[in-house]
Design a protein around this motif. Structure first.
Motif, PDB file in Angstrom:
ATOM      1  N   ARG A  69       0.840  -1.200   0.000  1.00 49.47           N
ATOM      2  CA  ARG A  69       0.000   0.000   0.000  1.00 49.47           C
ATOM      3  C   ARG A  69       0.875   1.250   0.000  1.00 49.47           C
ATOM      4  O   ARG A  69       1.987   1.246   0.530  1.00 49.47           O
ATOM      5  CB  ARG A  69      -0.950   0.016   1.201  1.00 49.47           C
ATOM      6  N   VAL A  70       0.342   2.299  -0.631  1.00 49.57           N
ATOM      7  CA  VAL A  70       1.015   3.598  -0.677  1.00 49.57           C
ATOM      8  C   VAL A  70       0.336   4.517   0.318  1.00 49.57           C
ATOM      9  O   VAL A  70      -0.887   4.688   0.287  1.00 49.57           O
ATOM     10  CB  VAL A  70       0.956   4.205  -2.089  1.00 49.57           C
ATOM     11  N   VAL A  71       1.105   5.090   1.235  1.00 49.67           N
ATOM     12  CA  VAL A  71       0.580   5.978   2.270  1.00 49.67           C
ATOM     13  C   VAL A  71       0.845   7.412   1.837  1.00 49.67           C
ATOM     14  O   VAL A  71       2.007   7.809   1.690  1.00 49.67           O
ATOM     15  CB  VAL A  71       1.244   5.704   3.632  1.00 49.67           C
ATOM     16  N   PRO A  72      -0.219   8.216   1.601  1.00 51.45           N
ATOM     17  CA  PRO A  72      -0.014   9.592   1.146  1.00 51.45           C
ATOM     18  C   PRO A  72       0.507  10.482   2.276  1.00 51.45           C
ATOM     19  O   PRO A  72       0.530  10.102   3.439  1.00 51.45           O
ATOM     20  CB  PRO A  72      -1.409  10.020   0.688  1.00 51.45           C
ATOM     21  N   GLY A  73       0.905  11.668   1.928  1.00 51.65           N
ATOM     22  CA  GLY A  73       1.419  12.639   2.882  1.00 51.65           C
ATOM     23  C   GLY A  73       2.505  13.468   2.234  1.00 51.65           C
ATOM     24  O   GLY A  73       2.796  13.313   1.041  1.00 51.65           O
ATOM     25  N   ARG A  74       3.090  14.388   3.029  1.00 52.30           N
ATOM     26  CA  ARG A  74       4.151  15.215   2.460  1.00 52.30           C
ATOM     27  C   ARG A  74       5.321  14.347   1.998  1.00 52.30           C
ATOM     28  O   ARG A  74       5.948  14.600   0.991  1.00 52.30           O
ATOM     29  CB  ARG A  74       4.630  16.221   3.510  1.00 52.30           C
ATOM     30  N   MET A  75       5.608  13.297   2.763  1.00 48.99           N
ATOM     31  CA  MET A  75       6.605  12.315   2.368  1.00 48.99           C
ATOM     32  C   MET A  75       5.871  11.016   2.070  1.00 48.99           C
ATOM     33  O   MET A  75       5.347  10.368   2.977  1.00 48.99           O
ATOM     34  CB  MET A  75       7.633  12.104   3.485  1.00 48.99           C
ATOM     35  N   LEU A  76       5.791  10.641   0.800  1.00 51.71           N
ATOM     36  CA  LEU A  76       5.082   9.426   0.418  1.00 51.71           C
ATOM     37  C   LEU A  76       5.790   8.196   0.979  1.00 51.71           C
ATOM     38  O   LEU A  76       7.024   8.187   1.123  1.00 51.71           O
ATOM     39  CB  LEU A  76       5.001   9.337  -1.108  1.00 51.71           C
ATOM     40  N   ARG A  77       5.027   7.173   1.266  1.00 50.60           N
ATOM     41  CA  ARG A  77       5.597   5.923   1.761  1.00 50.60           C
ATOM     42  C   ARG A  77       4.961   4.749   1.035  1.00 50.60           C
ATOM     43  O   ARG A  77       3.784   4.778   0.702  1.00 50.60           O
ATOM     44  CB  ARG A  77       5.341   5.751   3.259  1.00 50.60           C
ATOM     45  N   VAL A  78       5.790   3.721   0.808  1.00 49.09           N
ATOM     46  CA  VAL A  78       5.293   2.430   0.354  1.00 49.09           C
ATOM     47  C   VAL A  78       5.554   1.449   1.489  1.00 49.09           C
ATOM     48  O   VAL A  78       6.683   1.342   1.972  1.00 49.09           O
ATOM     49  CB  VAL A  78       6.005   1.945  -0.922  1.00 49.09           C
ATOM     50  N   ILE A  79       4.502   0.752   1.913  1.00 47.31           N
ATOM     51  CA  ILE A  79       4.653  -0.244   2.973  1.00 47.31           C
ATOM     52  C   ILE A  79       4.170  -1.586   2.432  1.00 47.31           C
ATOM     53  O   ILE A  79       3.019  -1.727   2.015  1.00 47.31           O
ATOM     54  CB  ILE A  79       3.859   0.132   4.234  1.00 47.31           C
ATOM     55  N   ALA A  80       5.093  -2.539   2.422  1.00 46.12           N
ATOM     56  CA  ALA A  80       4.735  -3.893   1.993  1.00 46.12           C
ATOM     57  C   ALA A  80       4.720  -4.801   3.223  1.00 46.12           C
ATOM     58  O   ALA A  80       5.693  -4.816   3.992  1.00 46.12           O
ATOM     59  CB  ALA A  80       5.728  -4.400   0.957  1.00 46.12           C
ATOM     60  N   THR A  81       3.634  -5.533   3.403  1.00 46.71           N
ATOM     61  CA  THR A  81       3.576  -6.517   4.487  1.00 46.71           C
ATOM     62  C   THR A  81       3.980  -7.868   3.913  1.00 46.71           C
ATOM     63  O   THR A  81       3.428  -8.314   2.900  1.00 46.71           O
ATOM     64  CB  THR A  81       2.154  -6.600   5.065  1.00 46.71           C
TER      65      THR A  81
END
Length: 816
Positions: A69-81
């Motif tokens: 999943r891609v987490v929006p925000g000022r600094m984008l994040r990709v988190i893979a479980t």
């Protein structure tokens, strides 16, 4: 686009910031990148299950992707479980879960990472685990995508967007867990990014993953994980061999069981084992030894084929310095007149060297001799004697000095010493800082061809300098002049002859180093000091030891009051001349901005220079000392490389006369400055200098027969290698012993010994002490190759490498 070793990185890398960062490390072409060798390789990464993970310890595991999943925000994040249930079950362990987290400010990077994570249900991951909100997390880990079983045997279509990094889990595990090279980095670029760039270049020159069948002009994969080189990929080496041809002759390579050059570069920058890495280093190290020895042998052969003016002594029956000195005849020629008139006796070493050179000068092919002598061993007297032999034979002699100050001192000293000789010997001074009228007069005197001595700086290498009857060139401090400059003097004669050549240095050179760098020269050593010189007392002072510092300054004041002089040496000019130094860090490529020839640094595991206290500057120390009560009423002077030549001359004159008895300077005083009243030298940041340079600086005092002291101010930690090095200089006055220790200390703890310390030299791996046997073997095999093929007609690549070596070694003698 055809890529060669000379291709500029700027034409291949779109990230211009990275191009500039690499350029700051001296890396601007493909060849320079491939020869920017790692200073160590990491241990292989351990393959473990998630349940065996230990926070902060690098590991690798096989993961199944559960969610991305891609987490929006000022600094984008990709988190893979991910979990490792299947992998753990195969190892009889319970499975675990973890998050793979990637941060990025650019959406295209986040999209690219997300696409890769979603492209395959199986990953092989390598990273360092941490904990976040009770969950195991890997931040920016390396990972390879593995083709699903149903695609494992299928050929992927060229142009498809989803390309797997590995065909099988076993293949991916082998690549992820292999050792990784670590490079000397800087604040501008990390070791990892250097590695990524080099792997990109190898990929562009032919290296491919087994699944990456894209066309040559495809976009370069933007991460190391998609361009890692497969072990045993024969097609890769075949392709690279076209772009990276071998240099060593095939019989030599086969006899020595060495790798092909392309194979060696692969094994160094993408090693599958430590043994393979070491084998590749040994290959390229031998290559350097072989090229250097072929170059030196060719230079020696070329010299013996050239013509030179023979300069015999006037009386063949009295042609030794020993006979003439002892018999007192001394009237047969200028040289013998000079020796007989000296107010002191020559040492046995000086007489032997003068006789050796006299024999060389009497031949009709050019002498090429290196004179190695301790500071104050009397090299100048030897040089003057042999120059007078050439002048007495009716020719011109040139003495080339590295600085204007030293050239002026030489001209004055020589003029006084030859003033009473018959016939008169003209002495001409030629420097770049002379006024135009004086310079034209000096050039005209040289161009007249009248027998005499010319004392010059780099002006002797200019196109306007001509000496038609030039028979002898003496170069003082050889390591200050490039090979091409040295050889340019050969073109100054009008009859096609090559001048005899004597190069002198007080920079201590171990014999093994001398044979490596000066294999084209005959070598003489002056080991005795003339009578009257007293040993210099060397004291190491901890800068934090305030009482000792006070006593030292009181001692210097007492010596000044007794009519003596003192040098205070600092590595930097002012507070702002090195921004990184003021921040406590300094990059290797910026060594030229300070006065330390080749500074000692300590590096962290990522190859970056560790924070050190800022280096002291002339401006800072001069200001501090003038405020001390010990120096009340004393005038100080400062001298740096930025000062104009006329300012330097005036400063040295005032210092010698005692008007300013304390001189705060950079290392511009290192070579040749001769003030006989100087009895004390204080060297700040001594723990950052090479031992050979400290020995040179120490030799500036004690030249007038008085007691003398050298104070080495250090901020080295107790028990550190820096403290051990200073003990060597504290306990020894033997330049050869100090040079040997200097070379050995520089190799301590470094996988590649003197790697990356060669400056402009093309020798980056060869260690002149440790590899003495290798150099001897290379020399023997080089002689065989040149005997069979003197012009290297059948060894085109070797011939090109020899030419590059000769041109590229601007510093013919390094101060390592």
């Amino acid at each position: 686009m055809s890529i060669t070793l000379s291709t500029a990185l700027a034409s291949l890398i779109t990230n211009k910031r990275r191009v500039f960062a690499l350029k700051s490390l001296g890396v601007a072409t493909v060849g320079e990148a491939l020869t920017y060798f790692p200073f160590r390789v990491t241990d292989p990464v351990r393959l473990q299950t998630l349940r065996e993970a230990q926070i902060g310890q690098q590991m690798a595991f096989v993961a199944n992707v559960r969610d991305v999943r891609v987490v929006p925000g000022r600094m984008l994040r990709v988190i893979a479980t991910v979990d490792d249930a299947d992998f753990a079950r195969a190892h009889n362990m319970p499975g675990g879960t973890a998050h793979l987290t990637f941060f990025g400010g650019r959406k295209n990077y986040i999209d690219w990472v997300s696409m890769r994570l979603k492209s395959s249900p199986i990953l092989v991951v390598s990273g360092t685990p941490s904990g976040y909100m009770g969950q195991l997390q890997f931040t920016h880990p390396d990972f390879l995508t593995v083709a699903p079983p149903e695609f494992a045997t299928a050929t992927q279509q060229v142009g498809t967007k989803l390309k797997y990094d590995a065909d099988s889990v076993d293949e991916a595990v082998l690549r992820v867990t292999r050792p990784r090279p670590v490079y000397h980095a800087s604040s501008r670029i990390s070791s990892e990014h250097i590695h990524e760039t080099i792997l990109n270049l190898l990929w562009m020159m032919g290296a491919r993953t087994s699944t990456s069948q894209v066309a040559q002009n495809a976009v370069v994969p933007p991460s190391t994980s998609s361009i890692a080189v497969q072990p045993g990929e024969e097609a890769v080496i075949g392709t690279l061999a076209q772009a990276i041809p071998d240099i060593l002759p095939e019989p030599v390579r086969e006899t020595k069981h060495l790798m092909h050059r392309a194979e060696a570069f692969l094994a160094i920058h993408d090693p599958d084992s430590r043994d393979r890495f070491n084998e590749a280093i040994a290959t390229l190290r031998y290559e350097e030894a072989f090229i250097s020895q072929v170059s030196l042998l060719k230079a020696r052969s070329h010299a013996h084929k050239s013509a030179a003016h023979p300069c015999p002594l006037g009386d063949a029956t009295a042609n030794t310095a020993v006979n003439n000195t002892e018999s007192g005849s001394g009237t047969h020629n200028l040289r013998d007149q000079f020796i007989s008139a000296l107010p002191f006796a020559l040492t046995d070493g000086q007489r032997q060297v003068i006789d050796d050179i006299a024999a060389d000068l009497s031949r009709d092919w050019p002498m090429q001799r290196l004179l190695q002598g301790e500071v104050g061993s009397g090299k100048t007297v030897v040089a003057l004697a042999v120059m007078l032999q050439a002048v007495g034979a009716g020719y011109q002699a040139v003495l080339v000095a590295p600085t204007q100050v030293l050239a002026e001192q030489h001209a004055e000293t020589i003029g006084n010493m030859v003033a009473n000789l018959t016939p008169e010997v003209p002495v001409t001074l030629l420097t770049g800082g002379m006024k135009l009228a004086a310079r034209r007069k000096a050039l005209a005197a040289a161009a007249s061809g009248e027998p005499g001595i010319i004392v010059a700086t780099h002006a002797a290498f200019s196109k306007t300098f001509q000496a038609p009857h030039l028979a002898l060139v003496v170069i003082d401090e050889q390591h200050r002049f490039g090979v091409e400059q040295r050889e340019s003097l050969n073109a100054k004669t009008d009859d096609g002859t090559t001048p005899h050549l004597l190069v002198m240095t007080a920079t201590p050179i171990p014999r093994t180093a001398a044979m490596t760098w000066f294999g084209d020269l005959d070598i003489s050593w002056l080991t005795e000091l003339p009578g009257g010189r007293k040993p210099i007392r060397t004291v190491v002072v901890n800068e934090a030891d305030a009482p000792t510092m006070v006593r030292m300054f009181q001692h210097i004041r007492a010596r000044v009051d007794a009519g003596e002089r003192a040098y205070i040496v600092c590595p930097r000019i002012d507070e702002d001349d090195d921004a990184d130094a003021s921040a406590g860090k300094r990059k290797r490529s910026e060594a030229e901005s300070i006065g330390i020839d080749n500074p000692y640094e300590t590096y962290d595991d990522n190859g970056e220079a560790e924070a050190r206290p800022p280096l002291h500057s002339v401006e800072e120390i001069a200001g501090r000392l003038q405020k001390l009560p010990q120096f009340a009423g004393i005038q100080f002077a400062t001298l740096t490389g930025r000062d104009k030549d006329d300012v330097k001359t005036q400063v040295m004159a005032d210092f010698a006369a005692g008007k300013t008895p304390i001189l705060v300077s950079t290392t511009v005083i290192e070579v040749g400055v001769d003030v006989k009243q100087a009895s004390c030298i204080v060297i700040f940041d001594a723990d950052r200098y090479g031992l050979s340079q400290l020995h040179q600086l120490r030799g500036r005092v004690g030249r007038g027969g008085t007691n003398s002291w050298a104070f080495l101010i250090s901020r080295a930690e107790p028990g550190s290698i820096a403290e051990q090095r200073l003990e060597v200089i504290h306990n020894s006055l033997d330049g050869a012993e100090i040079a040997q220790a200097d070379l050995e200390f520089r190799g301590a703890g470094d996988v590649l010994g003197d790697a990356q310390s060669g400056g402009k030299s093309s020798l980056k791996l060869l260690r002149v002490v440790k590899d003495a046997d290798m150099i001897a073997d290379a020399r023997a095999r080089a002689e065989q190759v040149l005997t069979a093929d003197p012009e290297l007609t059948n060894e085109v690549q070797l011939a090109g490498a020899v030419l590059d070596f000769t041109r590229g070694n601007e510093t013919f003698l390094t101060s390592n």
